[in-house]
Design a protein around this motif. Structure first.
Motif, PDB file in Angstrom:
ATOM      1  N   GLU A 218      -4.480  -2.044   4.298  1.00 10.29           N
ATOM      2  CA  GLU A 218      -3.685  -0.885   3.884  1.00 10.29           C
ATOM      3  C   GLU A 218      -4.466   0.413   4.072  1.00 10.29           C
ATOM      4  O   GLU A 218      -3.892   1.457   4.430  1.00 10.29           O
ATOM      5  CB  GLU A 218      -3.256  -1.064   2.425  1.00 10.29           C
ATOM      6  CG  GLU A 218      -2.219  -2.179   2.257  1.00 10.29           C
ATOM      7  CD  GLU A 218      -2.043  -2.628   0.818  1.00 10.29           C
ATOM      8  OE1 GLU A 218      -0.944  -3.106   0.466  1.00 10.29           O
ATOM      9  OE2 GLU A 218      -3.009  -2.528   0.032  1.00 10.29           O
ATOM     10  N   GLN A 232       1.048  16.644   3.370  1.00 10.76           N
ATOM     11  CA  GLN A 232       0.767  15.218   3.171  1.00 10.76           C
ATOM     12  C   GLN A 232      -0.596  14.840   3.741  1.00 10.76           C
ATOM     13  O   GLN A 232      -1.355  14.089   3.132  1.00 10.76           O
ATOM     14  CB  GLN A 232       1.868  14.378   3.819  1.00 10.76           C
ATOM     15  CG  GLN A 232       3.214  14.478   3.122  1.00 10.76           C
ATOM     16  CD  GLN A 232       4.351  13.916   3.949  1.00 10.76           C
ATOM     17  OE1 GLN A 232       4.151  13.441   5.075  1.00 10.76           O
ATOM     18  NE2 GLN A 232       5.567  13.992   3.416  1.00 10.76           N
ATOM     19  N   GLU A 332       2.730   9.515  -2.537  1.00  3.39           N
ATOM     20  CA  GLU A 332       3.833   8.548  -2.622  1.00  3.39           C
ATOM     21  C   GLU A 332       4.631   8.540  -1.317  1.00  3.39           C
ATOM     22  O   GLU A 332       5.035   7.477  -0.837  1.00  3.39           O
ATOM     23  CB  GLU A 332       4.740   8.896  -3.802  1.00  3.39           C
ATOM     24  CG  GLU A 332       4.110   8.625  -5.167  1.00  3.39           C
ATOM     25  CD  GLU A 332       5.026   9.024  -6.306  1.00  3.39           C
ATOM     26  OE1 GLU A 332       6.176   9.448  -6.023  1.00  3.39           O
ATOM     27  OE2 GLU A 332       4.609   8.918  -7.472  1.00  3.39           O
ATOM     28  N   LEU A 333       4.830   9.716  -0.744  1.00  2.64           N
ATOM     29  CA  LEU A 333       5.547   9.819   0.538  1.00  2.64           C
ATOM     30  C   LEU A 333       4.707   9.253   1.676  1.00  2.64           C
ATOM     31  O   LEU A 333       5.243   8.614   2.601  1.00  2.64           O
ATOM     32  CB  LEU A 333       5.901  11.284   0.817  1.00  2.64           C
ATOM     33  CG  LEU A 333       6.837  11.958  -0.199  1.00  2.64           C
ATOM     34  CD1 LEU A 333       6.979  13.450   0.104  1.00  2.64           C
ATOM     35  CD2 LEU A 333       8.205  11.281  -0.187  1.00  2.64           C
ATOM     36  N   ALA A 335       2.482   6.805   1.381  1.00  2.00           N
ATOM     37  CA  ALA A 335       2.529   5.347   1.236  1.00  2.00           C
ATOM     38  C   ALA A 335       3.832   4.792   1.790  1.00  2.00           C
ATOM     39  O   ALA A 335       3.849   3.741   2.448  1.00  2.00           O
ATOM     40  CB  ALA A 335       2.370   4.971  -0.240  1.00  2.00           C
ATOM     41  N   GLU A 336       4.922   5.500   1.541  1.00  2.00           N
ATOM     42  CA  GLU A 336       6.221   5.065   2.055  1.00  2.00           C
ATOM     43  C   GLU A 336       6.233   5.069   3.579  1.00  2.00           C
ATOM     44  O   GLU A 336       6.719   4.120   4.216  1.00  2.00           O
ATOM     45  CB  GLU A 336       7.310   5.986   1.503  1.00  2.00           C
ATOM     46  CG  GLU A 336       8.723   5.561   1.866  1.00  2.00           C
ATOM     47  CD  GLU A 336       9.774   6.471   1.272  1.00  2.00           C
ATOM     48  OE1 GLU A 336      10.932   6.433   1.754  1.00  2.00           O
ATOM     49  OE2 GLU A 336       9.444   7.241   0.339  1.00  2.00           O
ATOM     50  N   LYS A 337       5.678   6.112   4.179  1.00  2.00           N
ATOM     51  CA  LYS A 337       5.628   6.181   5.644  1.00  2.00           C
ATOM     52  C   LYS A 337       4.723   5.106   6.227  1.00  2.00           C
ATOM     53  O   LYS A 337       4.964   4.606   7.333  1.00  2.00           O
ATOM     54  CB  LYS A 337       5.132   7.562   6.086  1.00  2.00           C
ATOM     55  CG  LYS A 337       6.139   8.676   5.904  1.00  2.00           C
ATOM     56  CD  LYS A 337       5.617   9.995   6.455  1.00  2.00           C
ATOM     57  CE  LYS A 337       6.660  11.113   6.329  1.00  2.00           C
ATOM     58  NZ  LYS A 337       6.158  12.395   6.893  1.00  2.00           N
ATOM     59  N   GLY A 339       4.320   2.166   4.989  1.00  2.00           N
ATOM     60  CA  GLY A 339       4.834   0.836   4.665  1.00  2.00           C
ATOM     61  C   GLY A 339       4.037   0.143   3.575  1.00  2.00           C
ATOM     62  O   GLY A 339       3.969  -1.090   3.514  1.00  2.00           O
ATOM     63  N   ASP A 341       3.770  -0.702  -0.310  1.00  2.00           N
ATOM     64  CA  ASP A 341       4.676  -0.726  -1.463  1.00  2.00           C
ATOM     65  C   ASP A 341       3.933  -0.659  -2.806  1.00  2.00           C
ATOM     66  O   ASP A 341       4.540  -0.808  -3.862  1.00  2.00           O
ATOM     67  CB  ASP A 341       5.576  -1.966  -1.425  1.00  2.00           C
ATOM     68  CG  ASP A 341       4.781  -3.271  -1.404  1.00  2.00           C
ATOM     69  OD1 ASP A 341       3.527  -3.205  -1.463  1.00  2.00           O
ATOM     70  OD2 ASP A 341       5.404  -4.349  -1.317  1.00  2.00           O
ATOM     71  N   LYS A 342       2.622  -0.444  -2.782  1.00  5.27           N
ATOM     72  CA  LYS A 342       1.854  -0.288  -4.012  1.00  5.27           C
ATOM     73  C   LYS A 342       1.899   1.174  -4.455  1.00  5.27           C
ATOM     74  O   LYS A 342       2.126   2.069  -3.659  1.00  5.27           O
ATOM     75  CB  LYS A 342       0.392  -0.705  -3.791  1.00  5.27           C
ATOM     76  CG  LYS A 342       0.205  -2.193  -3.507  1.00  5.27           C
ATOM     77  CD  LYS A 342      -1.261  -2.511  -3.245  1.00  5.27           C
ATOM     78  CE  LYS A 342      -1.453  -3.986  -2.911  1.00  5.27           C
ATOM     79  NZ  LYS A 342      -2.869  -4.287  -2.549  1.00  5.27           N
ATOM     80  N   LYS A 343       1.662   1.370  -5.755  1.00  6.60           N
ATOM     81  CA  LYS A 343       1.625   2.733  -6.283  1.00  6.60           C
ATOM     82  C   LYS A 343       0.468   3.487  -5.649  1.00  6.60           C
ATOM     83  O   LYS A 343      -0.638   2.985  -5.558  1.00  6.60           O
ATOM     84  CB  LYS A 343       1.454   2.705  -7.802  1.00  6.60           C
ATOM     85  CG  LYS A 343       1.391   4.090  -8.439  1.00  6.60           C
ATOM     86  CD  LYS A 343       1.242   3.981  -9.938  1.00  6.60           C
ATOM     87  CE  LYS A 343       1.058   5.353 -10.573  1.00  6.60           C
ATOM     88  NZ  LYS A 343       2.184   6.260 -10.326  1.00  6.60           N
TER      89      LYS A 343
END
Length: 400
Positions: A218, A232, A332-333, A335-337, A339, A341-343
């Motif tokens: 990750e 970001q 958070e954005l 991490a979403e980009k 992929g 899924d952890k905080k």
């Protein structure tokens, strides 16, 4: 040696009367407790330390003298029994405080001590906890004798059920109450016999917590991510820099200065415990430094504290808090980009370092990297990320 005795002050007051006091002598140092009563010189029985019958209120004043003498002597006796040292000033303080035994009065002293140390973030948190406790009590004054096991358990249930706080947060509230209680005992405001905490009383139990960090795959995704906005990418740079330096805290990241980097090393003083730290600058950090904007008058790596008075600790704390909140939203954005899924937050950088280091590094070396004062702290922290032993044990049982 110590003595407690009634005493008539020779100097007259504005009404030409002589004030009555209790004189406390301890280690040859006297303190005086004025009783708020004054009489004529010829109305005082110096031999017996009492007001003569010629005074119209002699019975009431003498009873006041006896009560104060008894209280002072009791303080001395209890101190002798507990082998506790009490100065004449401490005995006086126990006897004359108008707010003796009031929890919220001592709480003000507690908050003032924090403010004097310029720990404004802690001050905000503790002030809120005391305010919530006062709202729960529904009165402005609370005697320490009223704080018992039943009250503490009721408050605990209130925090859990009415305010929906986590168990760990509730523990923090209870620690605040306990700390103020201990301060009152230390300042001789309250008798230690009233202490409601400990074995057989109200016990503060820390719940087990699970710290989740990112794994190496990750982290690699974050290092190679594309198509981020400028904001970001800026937040991710702060996060990666924290991770590369063994998870230094966000408050330290934001206070890093360009001059802290010398001879391919980072030299900085930790904000939490004032420790001086020196770390090699990894090549991955050099890439981040090259990417960050730097002007001729730039002081900090990250711009949030530029132009702030270095002595204005409250403003520095506010800026750090705001920046952290903004970073976490952007992360958070990110991490979403990526992929993931952890905080994702700035603090997760520290957990991620712990997760990847696992048991690869000797615990004493991890203690140095984390800047922990005790190796026990490092062992407890690192235990959150060590699962190999339990995983192997589980496989041995079920793989038959």
């Amino acid at each position: 040696m110590s003595s407690v005795s009634p005493f008539l002050i020779k100097r007259q007051n504005s009404k030409n009367l002589h004030p009555i006091a209790i004189r406390i002598i301890k280690d040859r140092k006297p303190s005086y407790i004025y009783l708020g009563q004054a009489i004529k010189m010829n109305q005082w029985d110096s031999k017996n330390g009492r007001v003569k019958n010629s005074h119209p209120d002699h019975l009431e004043i003498n009873q006041l003298i006896i009560t104060k003498l008894s209280k002072a002597n009791k303080s001395l006796l209890n101190a002798e029994i507990k082998d506790e040292y009490l100065s004449s000033k401490k005995i006086k303080k126990r006897m004359v405080s108008n707010n003796e035994g009031d929890f919220f009065t001592v709480a003000k002293v507690y908050l003032k001590n924090i403010e004097d140390r310029k720990k404004f973030h802690q001050l905000d948190i503790e002030t809120k906890r005391i305010r919530v406790f006062k709202e729960f009590i529904e009165k402005d004054k609370l005697l320490f004798s009223e704080i018992n096991i039943e009250l503490l358990k009721t408050f605990e249930n209130f925090l859990l059920s009415k305010r929906n706080l986590s168990t760990r947060t509730v523990v923090n509230y209870m620690i605040t109450i306990r700390t103020i209680f201990n301060l009152a005992i230390t300042n001789s405001t309250v008798d230690g016999k009233l202490y409601p905490f400990g074995k057989g009383k109200y016990q503060i139990k820390f719940p087990e917590t699970k710290k989740i960090g990112l794994n190496s795959d990750e982290i690699t995704k974050l290092e190679n991510i594309k198509d981020l906005t400028k904001a970001q990418d800026y937040a991710l740079s702060a996060w990666l820099l924290s991770f590369y330096f063994a998870g230094i805290r966000v408050s330290d990241v934001l206070q890093l200065k360009w001059k802290d980097f010398m001879d391919n090393r980072l030299y900085y003083r930790m904000n939490k415990n004032n420790k001086l730290v020196s770390l090699k600058v990894p090549d991955k950090v050099l890439k981040i430094l090259d990417k960050l904007e730097r002007h001729e008058d730039s002081v900090f790596l990250f711009k949030e504290l530029e132009g702030v008075d270095g002595n204005d600790n409250r403003l520095i704390r506010t800026r750090i808090k705001t920046a952290t909140r903004n970073f976490n939203r952007r992360l958070e954005l990110v991490a979403e980009k990526a992929g993931i899924d952890k905080k994702m937050s700035m603090h997760i950088a520290r957990h991620s370092f712990g997760n990847i280091s696992g048991d690869k590094i000797p615990i004493q070396m991890l203690q140095k990297l984390y800047r922990h004062s005790s190796v026990t702290t490092t062992i407890l922290y690192q235990s959150n990320f060590l699962q190999s032993d339990t995983d192997e044990a589980l496989d041995k049982v079920i793989n038959f």
